[in-house]
Design a protein around this motif. Structure first.
Motif, short mmCIF file in Angstrom:
data_model
loop_
_atom_site.label_atom_id
_atom_site.label_comp_id
_atom_site.label_asym_id
_atom_site.label_seq_id
_atom_site.Cartn_x
_atom_site.Cartn_y
_atom_site.Cartn_z
N LEU A 11 0.75 8.17 10.57
CA LEU A 11 1.14 6.92 9.91
C LEU A 11 0.02 5.90 10.10
N VAL A 12 -0.39 5.26 9.02
CA VAL A 12 -1.46 4.28 9.09
C VAL A 12 -1.14 3.13 8.14
N GLN A 13 -1.60 1.95 8.47
CA GLN A 13 -1.39 0.81 7.59
C GLN A 13 -2.38 0.84 6.43
N ALA A 14 -1.97 0.27 5.32
CA ALA A 14 -2.86 0.18 4.17
C ALA A 14 -4.16 -0.53 4.57
N GLY A 15 -5.26 0.01 4.08
CA GLY A 15 -6.56 -0.53 4.41
C GLY A 15 -7.22 0.14 5.60
N ASP A 62 -11.17 11.13 -8.99
CA ASP A 62 -11.55 9.74 -9.29
C ASP A 62 -10.81 8.74 -8.41
N SER A 63 -9.57 9.08 -8.07
CA SER A 63 -8.74 8.14 -7.30
C SER A 63 -9.23 7.92 -5.87
N ASP A 90 -1.86 7.00 -1.41
CA ASP A 90 -2.51 8.14 -0.77
C ASP A 90 -1.52 8.95 0.08
N THR A 91 -0.32 8.44 0.22
CA THR A 91 0.69 9.14 1.01
C THR A 91 0.99 10.51 0.43
N THR A 121 0.99 9.25 5.91
CA THR A 121 1.85 8.19 5.39
C THR A 121 1.12 6.86 5.53
N VAL A 122 0.96 6.17 4.42
CA VAL A 122 0.27 4.88 4.41
C VAL A 122 1.30 3.80 4.11
#
Length: 124
Positions: A11-15, A62-63, A90-91, A121-122
């Protein structure tokens, strides 16, 4: 012997960043190109990144271009996916794959071996 084993999900925070690893048996690793795919429930498994046997050729969806980098350490039979600037989209479950021939293909049907996957999981 399991041919491919992923690790590093979480689990990671966005950014934020996250680094995935894919450990391969010597037989699996030595034979050709490798790739990362990801999947979320209800959707097809999608291509993320691929790398040639020698590590000099790469291909990215591309994403993820400009945010993700794949590499491999042939001495350690390991492939990596460095993910930066992660987004909630990206999750998913990230899978590594290898194929018997070289060529950083984007097509999942062209890969012969697959790992069990690791969850990323973002959070927003």
């Amino acid at each position: 012997q399991v041919p491919l084993v992923e690790s590093g999900g979480g689990l990671v925070q966005a950014g934020g960043p996250l680094r995935l690893s894919c450990a391969a048996s010597e037989r699996t690793f030595a034979i050709g190109a490798m790739a990362w795919f990801r999947q979320v429930p209800g959707r097809d498994r999608e291509f993320v990144a691929a790398i040639t046997r020698g590590g000099t050729g790469t291909n990215y969806a591309d994403s993820v271009k400009g945010r993700f980098t794949t590499s491999r350490d042939n001495a350690r039979n390991t492939m990596y996916l460095q993910m930066n600037s992660l987004k909630p989209e990206d999750t998913g479950v990230y899978y590594c794959a290898s194929r018997r021939v070289n060529g950083a293909s984007m097509e999942k049907s062209e890969y012969d071996y697959w790992g069990q996957g690791t969850q990323v999981t973002v959070s927003s």
